[in-house]
Design a protein around this motif. Structure first.
Motif, PDB file in Angstrom:
ATOM      1  N   ASP A   1      13.408  -5.779  -8.534  1.00 24.32           N
ATOM      2  CA  ASP A   1      14.043  -5.577  -9.404  1.00 24.32           C
ATOM      3  C   ASP A   1      13.423  -5.631 -10.718  1.00 24.32           C
ATOM      4  OD1 ASP A   1      12.245  -7.939  -9.174  1.00 24.32           O
ATOM      5  OD2 ASP A   1      13.572  -9.181  -9.313  1.00 24.32           O
ATOM      6  N   ASN A   2      12.175  -5.438 -10.674  1.00 22.17           N
ATOM      7  CA  ASN A   2      11.545  -5.382 -12.067  1.00 22.17           C
ATOM      8  C   ASN A   2      10.855  -3.787 -11.926  1.00 22.17           C
ATOM      9  OD1 ASN A   2       9.012  -7.129 -12.120  1.00 22.17           O
ATOM     10  ND2 ASN A   2      10.151  -7.723 -11.032  1.00 22.17           N
ATOM     11  N   VAL A   3       9.775  -3.576 -13.009  1.00 21.80           N
ATOM     12  CA  VAL A   3       8.969  -2.855 -13.260  1.00 21.80           C
ATOM     13  C   VAL A   3       8.179  -3.125 -14.376  1.00 21.80           C
ATOM     14  CG1 VAL A   3       7.951  -0.496 -13.557  1.00 21.80           C
ATOM     15  CG2 VAL A   3      10.231  -0.803 -11.995  1.00 21.80           C
ATOM     16  N   ASN A   4       7.202  -3.250 -14.108  1.00 19.01           N
ATOM     17  CA  ASN A   4       5.958  -3.719 -15.274  1.00 19.01           C
ATOM     18  C   ASN A   4       4.861  -2.725 -14.926  1.00 19.01           C
ATOM     19  OD1 ASN A   4       3.157  -4.910 -16.352  1.00 19.01           O
ATOM     20  ND2 ASN A   4       4.311  -6.575 -16.357  1.00 19.01           N
TER      21      ASN A   4
ATOM     22  N   GLY B   1      17.961   3.011  -5.675  1.00 17.27           N
ATOM     23  CA  GLY B   1      18.630   2.445  -4.669  1.00 17.27           C
ATOM     24  C   GLY B   1      18.123   0.722  -5.054  1.00 17.27           C
ATOM     25  N   ASN B   2      17.211   0.347  -6.070  1.00 14.92           N
ATOM     26  CA  ASN B   2      16.984  -0.834  -5.934  1.00 14.92           C
ATOM     27  C   ASN B   2      17.430  -1.729  -6.920  1.00 14.92           C
ATOM     28  OD1 ASN B   2      13.585  -1.247  -4.444  1.00 14.92           O
ATOM     29  ND2 ASN B   2      13.608   0.278  -5.912  1.00 14.92           N
ATOM     30  N   GLU B   3      17.179  -2.679  -7.766  1.00 20.76           N
ATOM     31  CA  GLU B   3      17.759  -3.655  -8.490  1.00 20.76           C
ATOM     32  C   GLU B   3      17.423  -3.803  -9.910  1.00 20.76           C
ATOM     33  OE1 GLU B   3      17.359  -7.566  -6.519  1.00 20.76           O
ATOM     34  OE2 GLU B   3      17.602  -6.898  -4.475  1.00 20.76           O
ATOM     35  N   ILE B   4      16.797  -2.144 -10.266  1.00 21.86           N
ATOM     36  CA  ILE B   4      16.320  -2.234 -11.381  1.00 21.86           C
ATOM     37  C   ILE B   4      17.909  -1.236 -12.390  1.00 21.86           C
ATOM     38  CG2 ILE B   4      14.146  -0.975 -12.534  1.00 21.86           C
ATOM     39  CD1 ILE B   4      12.709  -0.740 -10.020  1.00 21.86           C
ATOM     40  N   LYS B   5      17.071  -1.587 -13.602  1.00 25.49           N
ATOM     41  CA  LYS B   5      18.204  -1.729 -14.436  1.00 25.49           C
ATOM     42  C   LYS B   5      17.803  -1.356 -15.585  1.00 25.49           C
ATOM     43  CE  LYS B   5      21.409  -5.511 -13.725  1.00 25.49           C
ATOM     44  NZ  LYS B   5      21.976  -6.443 -14.106  1.00 25.49           N
ATOM     45  N   PRO B   6      17.854  -0.008 -16.297  1.00 29.59           N
ATOM     46  CA  PRO B   6      17.473   0.210 -17.050  1.00 29.59           C
ATOM     47  C   PRO B   6      17.312   0.462 -17.903  1.00 29.59           C
ATOM     48  CG  PRO B   6      19.736   2.160 -16.894  1.00 29.59           C
ATOM     49  CD  PRO B   6      18.962   0.610 -15.714  1.00 29.59           C
ATOM     50  N   PRO B   7      16.617  -0.283 -19.868  1.00 31.25           N
ATOM     51  CA  PRO B   7      15.861   1.943 -20.008  1.00 31.25           C
ATOM     52  C   PRO B   7      14.352   1.369 -18.576  1.00 31.25           C
ATOM     53  CG  PRO B   7      16.141   0.393 -21.339  1.00 31.25           C
ATOM     54  CD  PRO B   7      17.340  -0.613 -20.738  1.00 31.25           C
ATOM     55  N   ILE B   8      14.002   2.849 -18.708  1.00 31.84           N
ATOM     56  CA  ILE B   8      12.401   2.579 -18.574  1.00 31.84           C
ATOM     57  C   ILE B   8      11.476   1.928 -19.072  1.00 31.84           C
ATOM     58  CG2 ILE B   8      10.156   4.037 -17.365  1.00 31.84           C
ATOM     59  CD1 ILE B   8      13.137   6.150 -16.849  1.00 31.84           C
ATOM     60  N   PRO B   9      11.167   1.355 -18.547  1.00 36.53           N
ATOM     61  CA  PRO B   9       9.626   0.051 -19.532  1.00 36.53           C
ATOM     62  C   PRO B   9       8.912   1.176 -20.567  1.00 36.53           C
ATOM     63  CG  PRO B   9       9.526  -1.122 -17.691  1.00 36.53           C
ATOM     64  CD  PRO B   9      10.866   0.256 -17.200  1.00 36.53           C
TER      65      PRO B   9
ATOM     66  N   ALA C   1       9.498  13.274 -13.259  1.00 40.11           N
ATOM     67  CA  ALA C   1      10.565  12.628 -13.442  1.00 40.11           C
ATOM     68  C   ALA C   1      10.168  11.224 -12.496  1.00 40.11           C
ATOM     69  CB  ALA C   1      10.999  14.071 -11.803  1.00 40.11           C
ATOM     70  N   VAL C   2      11.162  10.727 -13.305  1.00 40.54           N
ATOM     71  CA  VAL C   2      11.623   9.091 -12.518  1.00 40.54           C
ATOM     72  C   VAL C   2      12.975   9.216 -11.948  1.00 40.54           C
ATOM     73  CG1 VAL C   2      11.097   6.207 -12.994  1.00 40.54           C
ATOM     74  CG2 VAL C   2       9.336   8.180 -14.508  1.00 40.54           C
ATOM     75  N   VAL C   3      13.411   8.981 -11.041  1.00 37.90           N
ATOM     76  CA  VAL C   3      14.771   8.181 -10.908  1.00 37.90           C
ATOM     77  C   VAL C   3      14.968   6.959 -10.375  1.00 37.90           C
ATOM     78  CG1 VAL C   3      16.395   9.060  -8.804  1.00 37.90           C
ATOM     79  CG2 VAL C   3      14.137  11.035  -9.592  1.00 37.90           C
ATOM     80  N   VAL C   4      15.749   6.591 -11.031  1.00 37.92           N
ATOM     81  CA  VAL C   4      16.163   4.609 -11.282  1.00 37.92           C
ATOM     82  C   VAL C   4      17.698   4.779 -11.411  1.00 37.92           C
ATOM     83  CG1 VAL C   4      15.652   2.290 -12.632  1.00 37.92           C
ATOM     84  CG2 VAL C   4      14.017   4.564 -12.949  1.00 37.92           C
TER      85      VAL C   4
END
Length: 351
Positions: free
Chosen positions: A296-299, A328-336, A348-351
């Motif tokens: 659900d999140n990317v640090n 296909g996860n629970e991550i929402k943009p924007p990219i950190p 390439a980063v696919v979110v």
């Protein structure tokens, strides 16, 4: 007068020698092993023997129920897409030079393979038995073998020592069978000292195989039910470049700290699992697939395998990651932003 007679004799000798030489050449030509006319009579009537490829025999898609007698000259044998149910030594009595056999898409059972029929083929390099009805790995096999492809059978059993003499084998494909955890022991793959690609995908494993050859470069374990990976599992696999574990049941608790921190690893696929966190990766990893998990999140700071570099760095000093898939996860943009600061080679980063 004597000179004329001598010259005449020499001329006769010369002509005789020339005719004899021509006769010898004609005889040699007739024995040329690549003269197709010599072989036309020994081509099985059910098959095709191409004149331009005298070492090959094409018997594929002929609705054959048995393997015909294979001529001695054959190196490459194509028998795929038939109704063959048995493999006996009678068919291969003269075929001592075989290097390649394709028996894919037939009806061969383990009981239908005569004991030792393959091990007698001392020159065999490639054996294809995909899409048959085998219940176990055929054994014994010749030590010369380099590729063994057994995908899409019904294999539940690997006889003890089946691979122990296959020191030249580089590819072993067992995907889409019914292998269980109990099928694989610590000795199953012993002896495969040259193995580079191992495919055990689409089986019924719930655990990682207990012992794998150290020299494997590509490992496919996707579409099983694997829940965890033992600590230090990959430590001895110093050549592992490509690892695929998609469609399993891996959780955060099932992944020990730094289990994927493998210096040789360039491609790691963990799609369709149950991960909620991004696992630690090596600075050398180039492709990471984590789509369709529960993240659900990317640090970026925590994910970065090195301290986030400053503004002025050389490319060789930054992590090598170029492709990151997180859809296909629970991550929402924007990219950190710290993710981009760490992985400066990302394309390439696919979110």
């Amino acid at each position: 007068m004597m000179n004329v007679k001598l010259c005449s004799n020499l001329l006769v000798v010369f002509l005789t020698h020339t005719v004899s030489t021509q006769n010898i050449r004609l005889m040699d030509d007739e024995l040329d092993p690549y003269d197709w006319s010599l072989y036309s009579f020994e081509c099985p009537q059910e098959c095709f023997c191409p004149p331009s490829f005298p070492n090959a025999l094409y018997c594929d898609s002929k609705e054959l129920k048995e393997i015909p007698a294979i001529p001695a000259r054959i190196w490459y044998l194509y028998l795929q897409n038939n109704h063959i149910g048995t493999v006996t030594g009678k068919s291969f009595m003269n075929a001592t030079q075989l290097k390649w056999i394709n028996l894919n898409k037939n009806k061969i059972t383990s009981n239908g393979i005569e004991k030792g029929v393959f091990s007698n083929m001392k020159n065999l390099l490639y054996l294809f038995l995909e899409d048959n009805e085998l219940e176990e790995v055929p054994a014994p096999l010749p030590a010369s073998l380099e590729q063994l492809r057994l995908a899409r059978n019904k294999i539940t059993t690997i006889p003890e020592g089946a691979f122990s003499n296959l020191e030249n084998l580089t590819v072993l494909d067992l995907h889409q069978n019914t292998l269980l955890d109990s099928t694989l022991s610590s000795n199953t793959f012993q002896g495969l000292n040259s193995l580079m690609q191992l495919n055990i995908a689409q089986n019924s494993l719930t655990k990682m195989p207990p012992a794998l050859p150290n020299n494997v470069v590509q490992l496919y374990l996707d579409n099983n039910s694997i829940e965890a990976i033992p600590a230090n599992y990959f430590d001895a696999m110093l050549k592992l470049v490509f690892l695929r574990l998609n469609n399993n049941k891996l959780t955060d608790e099932g992944l020990p700290m730094n289990v994927f921190n493998i210096s040789s690893l360039l491609v790691l696929q963990l799609s369709y699992n149950a991960l909620t966190r991004i696992p630690a990766i090596s600075v050398h990893l180039e492709h990471l697939h984590l789509d369709n998990n529960k993240i659900d999140n990317v640090n970026g700071t925590q994910m970065c395998p090195v301290p986030i570099p400053g503004d002025y760095v050389y490319e060789r000093n930054v992590p090598a990651l170029r492709y990151l898939r997180l859809d296909g996860n629970e991550i929402k943009p924007p990219i950190p932003f710290d993710l981009m600061l760490c992985f400066r080679l990302l394309q390439a980063v696919v979110v």
